[in-house]
Design a protein around this motif. Structure first.
Motif, PDB file in Angstrom:
ATOM      1  N   LEU A 237       0.837  -1.329  -0.038  1.00  0.00           N
ATOM      2  CA  LEU A 237       0.018  -0.111  -0.249  1.00  0.00           C
ATOM      3  C   LEU A 237       0.914   1.376  -0.140  1.00  0.00           C
ATOM      4  N   ALA A 238       0.383   2.323  -0.603  1.00  0.00           N
ATOM      5  CA  ALA A 238       1.249   3.550  -0.771  1.00  0.00           C
ATOM      6  C   ALA A 238       0.355   4.789  -0.650  1.00  0.00           C
ATOM      7  N   ASP A 239       0.952   5.760  -0.013  1.00  0.00           N
ATOM      8  CA  ASP A 239       0.272   7.163  -0.031  1.00  0.00           C
ATOM      9  C   ASP A 239       1.240   8.051  -0.423  1.00  0.00           C
ATOM     10  N   ASP A 240       1.063   9.538  -0.325  1.00  0.00           N
ATOM     11  CA  ASP A 240       1.863  10.602  -0.838  1.00  0.00           C
ATOM     12  C   ASP A 240       3.292  10.698  -0.178  1.00  0.00           C
ATOM     13  N   GLN A 241       3.164   9.697   1.143  1.00  0.00           N
ATOM     14  CA  GLN A 241       4.448   9.728   1.953  1.00  0.00           C
ATOM     15  C   GLN A 241       5.551   8.502   1.602  1.00  0.00           C
ATOM     16  N   GLY A 242       4.562   7.751   0.675  1.00  0.00           N
ATOM     17  CA  GLY A 242       5.510   6.536   0.247  1.00  0.00           C
ATOM     18  C   GLY A 242       4.831   5.144   0.621  1.00  0.00           C
ATOM     19  N   VAL A 243       5.507   4.316   0.979  1.00  0.00           N
ATOM     20  CA  VAL A 243       4.969   2.935   1.336  1.00  0.00           C
ATOM     21  C   VAL A 243       4.206   2.951   2.589  1.00  0.00           C
ATOM     22  N   SER A 244       2.898   2.656   2.710  1.00  0.00           N
ATOM     23  CA  SER A 244       2.260   2.798   4.086  1.00  0.00           C
ATOM     24  C   SER A 244       1.472   1.354   4.430  1.00  0.00           C
ATOM     25  N   GLY A 245       2.002   0.348   4.090  1.00  0.00           N
ATOM     26  CA  GLY A 245       1.384  -1.036   4.569  1.00  0.00           C
ATOM     27  C   GLY A 245       1.454  -2.010   3.457  1.00  0.00           C
ATOM     28  N   ALA A 246       0.682  -3.038   3.655  1.00  0.00           N
ATOM     29  CA  ALA A 246       0.574  -4.134   2.311  1.00  0.00           C
ATOM     30  C   ALA A 246      -0.682  -4.725   2.897  1.00  0.00           C
ATOM     31  N   VAL A 247      -1.282  -5.558   1.502  1.00  0.00           N
ATOM     32  CA  VAL A 247      -2.221  -6.473   2.039  1.00  0.00           C
ATOM     33  C   VAL A 247      -1.928  -7.980   1.840  1.00  0.00           C
ATOM     34  N   LEU A 248      -2.398  -8.719   3.113  1.00  0.00           N
ATOM     35  CA  LEU A 248      -1.953 -10.037   3.248  1.00  0.00           C
ATOM     36  C   LEU A 248      -3.121 -10.754   2.629  1.00  0.00           C
ATOM     37  N   ARG A 249      -2.694 -11.985   1.975  1.00  0.00           N
ATOM     38  CA  ARG A 249      -3.991 -12.969   1.684  1.00  0.00           C
ATOM     39  C   ARG A 249      -3.976 -14.071   2.772  1.00  0.00           C
ATOM     40  N   THR A 250      -5.045 -13.984   3.517  1.00  0.00           N
ATOM     41  CA  THR A 250      -5.250 -14.869   4.729  1.00  0.00           C
ATOM     42  C   THR A 250      -6.281 -15.769   4.355  1.00  0.00           C
ATOM     43  N   ASP A 251      -6.555 -16.949   5.200  1.00  0.00           N
ATOM     44  CA  ASP A 251      -7.501 -17.662   5.174  1.00  0.00           C
ATOM     45  C   ASP A 251      -9.106 -17.266   5.117  1.00  0.00           C
ATOM     46  N   GLY A 252      -9.147 -16.029   6.076  1.00  0.00           N
ATOM     47  CA  GLY A 252     -10.298 -15.236   6.149  1.00  0.00           C
ATOM     48  C   GLY A 252     -10.386 -14.200   5.067  1.00  0.00           C
ATOM     49  N   GLY A 253      -9.601 -14.313   4.093  1.00  0.00           N
ATOM     50  CA  GLY A 253      -9.776 -13.195   2.762  1.00  0.00           C
ATOM     51  C   GLY A 253      -8.708 -12.126   2.915  1.00  0.00           C
ATOM     52  N   GLU A 254      -8.896 -11.124   2.330  1.00  0.00           N
ATOM     53  CA  GLU A 254      -7.633 -10.235   2.331  1.00  0.00           C
ATOM     54  C   GLU A 254      -7.605  -9.285   3.578  1.00  0.00           C
ATOM     55  N   LEU A 255      -6.543  -9.202   4.000  1.00  0.00           N
ATOM     56  CA  LEU A 255      -6.487  -8.250   5.299  1.00  0.00           C
ATOM     57  C   LEU A 255      -5.254  -7.135   4.783  1.00  0.00           C
ATOM     58  N   ALA A 256      -5.780  -5.669   4.997  1.00  0.00           N
ATOM     59  CA  ALA A 256      -4.904  -4.729   4.837  1.00  0.00           C
ATOM     60  C   ALA A 256      -4.377  -4.290   6.111  1.00  0.00           C
ATOM     61  N   ILE A 257      -2.989  -4.110   6.154  1.00  0.00           N
ATOM     62  CA  ILE A 257      -2.414  -3.427   7.122  1.00  0.00           C
ATOM     63  C   ILE A 257      -1.733  -2.349   6.696  1.00  0.00           C
ATOM     64  N   HIS A 258      -2.270  -1.425   7.827  1.00  0.00           N
ATOM     65  CA  HIS A 258      -1.440   0.211   7.408  1.00  0.00           C
ATOM     66  C   HIS A 258      -0.384   0.110   8.472  1.00  0.00           C
ATOM     67  N   ALA A 259       0.748   0.414   8.068  1.00  0.00           N
ATOM     68  CA  ALA A 259       1.921   0.739   8.860  1.00  0.00           C
ATOM     69  C   ALA A 259       2.908   1.706   8.470  1.00  0.00           C
ATOM     70  N   ARG A 260       3.618   2.235   9.544  1.00  0.00           N
ATOM     71  CA  ARG A 260       4.251   3.172   9.340  1.00  0.00           C
ATOM     72  C   ARG A 260       5.886   2.812   8.675  1.00  0.00           C
ATOM     73  N   ALA A 261       5.921   1.427   8.912  1.00  0.00           N
ATOM     74  CA  ALA A 261       7.226   0.870   8.239  1.00  0.00           C
ATOM     75  C   ALA A 261       6.826  -0.468   7.640  1.00  0.00           C
ATOM     76  N   VAL A 262       7.298  -0.876   6.568  1.00  0.00           N
ATOM     77  CA  VAL A 262       7.260  -2.288   6.080  1.00  0.00           C
ATOM     78  C   VAL A 262       8.534  -2.883   5.878  1.00  0.00           C
ATOM     79  N   VAL A 263       8.693  -4.046   6.582  1.00  0.00           N
ATOM     80  CA  VAL A 263      10.182  -4.529   6.531  1.00  0.00           C
ATOM     81  C   VAL A 263      10.050  -5.758   5.788  1.00  0.00           C
ATOM     82  N   LEU A 264      10.729  -5.834   4.699  1.00  0.00           N
ATOM     83  CA  LEU A 264      10.813  -7.117   3.841  1.00  0.00           C
ATOM     84  C   LEU A 264      11.942  -8.061   4.269  1.00  0.00           C
ATOM     85  N   ALA A 265      11.391  -9.218   4.677  1.00  0.00           N
ATOM     86  CA  ALA A 265      12.361 -10.238   5.241  1.00  0.00           C
ATOM     87  C   ALA A 265      11.901 -11.743   4.965  1.00  0.00           C
TER      88      ALA A 265
END
Length: 566
Positions: A237-265
C-alpha cells in the motif's frame, strides 16, 4: 471490503532478521505484526547452523579475545578483492556487537561464543576464532503451543527430527561406536528425544538455527508481537508519503495492514525460477539449481520492493550462497536436498569430476566447493561431481543422508541415492566416472594422505580446514572396499543478490534515494559482503544486525521513550 488493521511496523517474513526487527521495535513500544507466508515460523534461519559472524562481539571480549574493527575490515577488504568498504559494511561492523549485547541482556536470545571457529581463509586480518556466536540450546517447552508453529529442523540433516549441534554434540554421535562415554551421551539424547516426541509431538531440545528462532520467537511473544501465519503479502500500500502498508492474503480473505514501516524479510529468491534463470548461469531455464532453503522462499519480498521502485542489485560476485547438495528421495516419495556441510573435510573423503579428477580442496567452505565445481565444469556441460569414501569411512561418518554405523546404507543403495563398488573400477563404471582418471586420482590422494600434505589443493593448510576435520586431521586414504559415492550438484543455502539498501536498511530506488517507509533485511537485502563468503555466519550476522537497526528506527519514529539502552 477487506479487513483493516493498523500497526506501527509490518514485517514480511519470520526468519532471524525479520524477528530481530520485530523484537527490537516491539520492546521499544511499537505495535508490530509479523506476516508469514508458510504455516510455520523461522524460514531458512530455522534450518541453519544458527551462527552469526560478529567481529568484536562482547562474548569474545569477555573471554579475553582482542579484535578490532580495523582487523575485521582488513580481512573483508582482502576477501572482497580490495573493494572499498561502503557505508553498509561499516554500519554492520559498528553495530553488530551492540546488537549481540542488546539481545543478550534484554531478551531470551542467549548466545554461545565461537572462540574456536576460524574465518574461512588465511587472509590478512583473519582470526582463528572469536568472531562468531551461536544460540544456546533452548527448551522448546517454553514456547508452549507455539512450539508447533516453529519450523522443525531440516529433515535430511536431522536424526528423526532431532537437531545435532556442531562441536562436542556432533563429536559424541560420530564417536558413539568407539567410546562408551559418547555412546551413553548419544543414547541419552535419543531416548529423551523419543520421549519428547511421544509426549509433545516433536523434540523440545532445540539447537542450531532452531534454537535461535525459538529464542527470538519467545522474545517476540514476550514483547507483544502479533503474528499472521499462512498470510503471504500480495501487494504494498502507498500514499503521498511512500509505502504505508501491505495487503495480506489470509484464510479469512484479504487483510489490509496499514503501517508506518514495512520490513521485507522473506528469505530472498532461492526458488524463484524466473530470477534463477536470469542470474544463475547453470540454471538457464530456472532448473538445475537445488537450494536447501524452504520452497516458499520464491522472491516475494524482492518483487514487492521492486513494485515500489526498489532496485534489484545483481552486481555481486556470486548471486547465491553456494553449497554442495545431493538429492534425496524419501520412503514417502518426497524429494529433498541434503547440504554437504560437514563430512567433506573429514579424513577419508575426496571429490572428483566425471573425468575422475579432483577439482577443489574438499575441506574448504561449502561456498568455495561449488565455486570450484562451477569453474572446473566445461561450458555447456552440467555441473556435477562425486563425493567418495571407503567402507571404514562410511561406517565412521556416513555419506550425505546415509548415516554412519549402526545404520545400514542398504536402503540408499537400493533407491540409487548411494552407489557402491567392490573396487574403484566398479564404482567408476556404475557412476559414469572415467575409471583411469579415478584410479590415478585416488592413488595420488592416498599418497598425499600418507605424507600429510596436499600440494595440489592445500587441503588441511588453513585453520578452517583443520577445524572442520577430525582432531585437526583432514587427509585420509581411501583403501578398503567396498567404495561408496554420492552425486553432488550445485545448490545453495540462500541468495546473496537482493534489493539495494542504504546503511539504515532502507530500500533504494533507481536514483539511490530511500523509498520512504520500506526496509529490507536478511536475504531480501543485497548482501553487504557483495557475493563473497569470507566466514560462516555472514548471512545471519548482518541480517540480525540490520533487523536490530530497523527496529530501533521504527521505535524512535513511534516516539517511544521506553527503548532499553544498549
Amino acid at each position: 471490503m477487506s479487513r483493516q488493521l493498523t500497526v506501527d511496523m509490518l514485517v514480511v517474513g519470520s526468519g532471524a532478521a525479520g524477528l530481530a526487527a520485530a523484537v527490537t521495535a516491539a520492546r521499544g513500544g511499537a505495535r508490530v505484526l509479523v506476516a508469514e507466508k508458510a504455516s510455520t515460523l523461522g524460514g531458512t534461519s530455522a534450518w541453519s547452523g544458527g551462527w552469526l559472524w560478529i567481529p568484536g562481539n562482547p562474548l569474545a571480549r569477555e573471554e579475553g579475545i582482542t579484535d578490532t574493527p580495523e582487523a575485521a575490515l582488513a580481512y573483508l577488504q582482502h576477501e572482497m578483492g580490495g573493494q572499498p568498504a561502503d557505508a553498509r559494511l561499516r554500519a554492520f561492523l559498528q553495530y553488530g556487537p551492540e546488537m549481540v549485547d542488546y539481545f543478550h541482556r534484554h531478551t531470551a536470545v542467549q548466545f554461545l561464543s565461537g572462540s574456536r571457529m576460524p574465518d574461512f581463509h588465511n587472509s590478512p586480518g583473519a582470526a582463528a576464532g572469536g568472531r562468531s556466536v551461536t544460540a544456546k540450546p533452548f527448551d522448546g517447552g517454553l514456547l508452549g503451543d507455539w512450539l508447533h508453529r516453529l519450523r522443525p529442523p531440516l529433515e535430511t540433516i536431522s536424526l528423526a527430527g532431532m537437531g545435532i549441534a556442531g562441536g562436542s554434540d556432533m563429536a559424541h554421535f560420530f564417536n558413539a561406536t568407539r567410546s562408551p562415554r559418547s555412546a551413553a551421551y548419544a543414547s541419552r539424547r535419543l531416548v529423551r528425544h523419543g520421549w519428547q516426541r511421544l509426549r509433545a509431538g516433536r523434540g523440545q531440545h532445540l539447537v542450531n538455527g532452531n534454537a535461535l528462532v525459538a529464542r527470538l520467537l519467545r522474545s517476540a511473544l514476550d514483547a507483544g508481537v502479533e503474528f499472521e501465519l499462512n498470510a503471504p503479502a500480495v501487494r504494498l500500500l502507498a500514499d503521498d508519503q511512500g509505502v504505508s502498508g501491505a495487503v495480506l492474503r489470509t484464510d479469512g480473505g484479504e487483510l489490509a495492514i496499514h503501517a508506518r514501516a514495512v520490513v521485507l524479510a522473506s528469505g530472498g529468491f532461492p526458488h524463484d525460477r524466473m530470477r534463477l534463470a536470469q542470474h544463475v548461469a547453470h540454471a538457464p531455464e530456472g532448473y538445475g539449481h537445488f537450494s536447501a532453503a524452504p520452497l516458499v522462499n520464491q522472491g516475494d519480498g524482492i518483487r514487492l520492493g521492486e513494485s515500489a521502485g526498489g532496485q534489484f542489485d545483481a552486481a555481486l560476485k556470486s548471486p547465491m550462497a553456494w553449497a554442495p547438495v545431493s538429492r534425496v528421495t524419501l520412503a514417502s516419495g518426497q524429494q529433498l536436498v541434503f547440504p554437504h556441510l560437514v563430512e567433506r573435510a573429514r579424513p577419508g573423503f575426496m571429490a572428483v569430476l566425471p573425468n575422475g579428477r579432483r577439482f577443489v580442496n574438499e575441506a574448504d567452505s561449502y561456498h568455495d566447493f561449488i565455486a570450484g565445481l562451477l569453474a572446473a565444469t566445461p561450458e555447456g556441460e552440467t555441473p556435477q561431481a562425486w563425493l567418495l569414501c571407503d567402507s571404514p569411512t562410511l561406517r565412521r561418518y556416513g555419506l550425505g543422508h546415509a548415516r554412519p554405523f549402526p545404520f545400514s546404507p542398504a536402503a540408499w543403495l537400493r533407491n540409487g541415492y548411494l552407489t557402491a563398488g567392490n573396487t574403484l573400477e566398479e564404482l567408476a563404471r556404475r557412476c559414469g566416472i572415467d575409471p583411469a582418471g579415478l584410479a590415478e586420482s585416488v592413488a595420488r590422494f592416498n599418497e598425499f594422505a600418507r605424507r600429510g600434505a596436499d600440494p595440489d589443493f592445500q587441503r588441511g593448510a588453513s585453520a578452517y580446514n583443520r577445524a572442520q576435520g577430525e582432531a585437526g586431521k583432514t587427509l585420509g586414504a581411501l583403501r578398503e572396499g567396498p567404495f561408496y559415492a554420492v552425486r553432488i550438484l550445485p545448490g545453495s543455502l540462500g541468495s546473496f543478490s537482493g534489493l539495494a539498501t542504504d546503511e539504515q536498511a532502507r530500500v533504494l530506488d533507481a536514483a539511490r534515494r530511500p523509498v520512504n517507509g520500506l526496509y529490507a533485511v536478511g536475504n531480501d537485502m543485497a548482501s553487504v559482503m557483495r557475493g563473497y563468503y569470507p566466514s560462516g555466519g555472514i548471512t545471519l550476522g548482518p541480517g540480525m544486525t540490520f533487523g536490530y537497526l530497523v527496529g530501533k528506527q521504527v521505535a524512535a519514529r513511534c516516539g517511544s521513550a521506553g527503548m532499553p539502552q544498549s
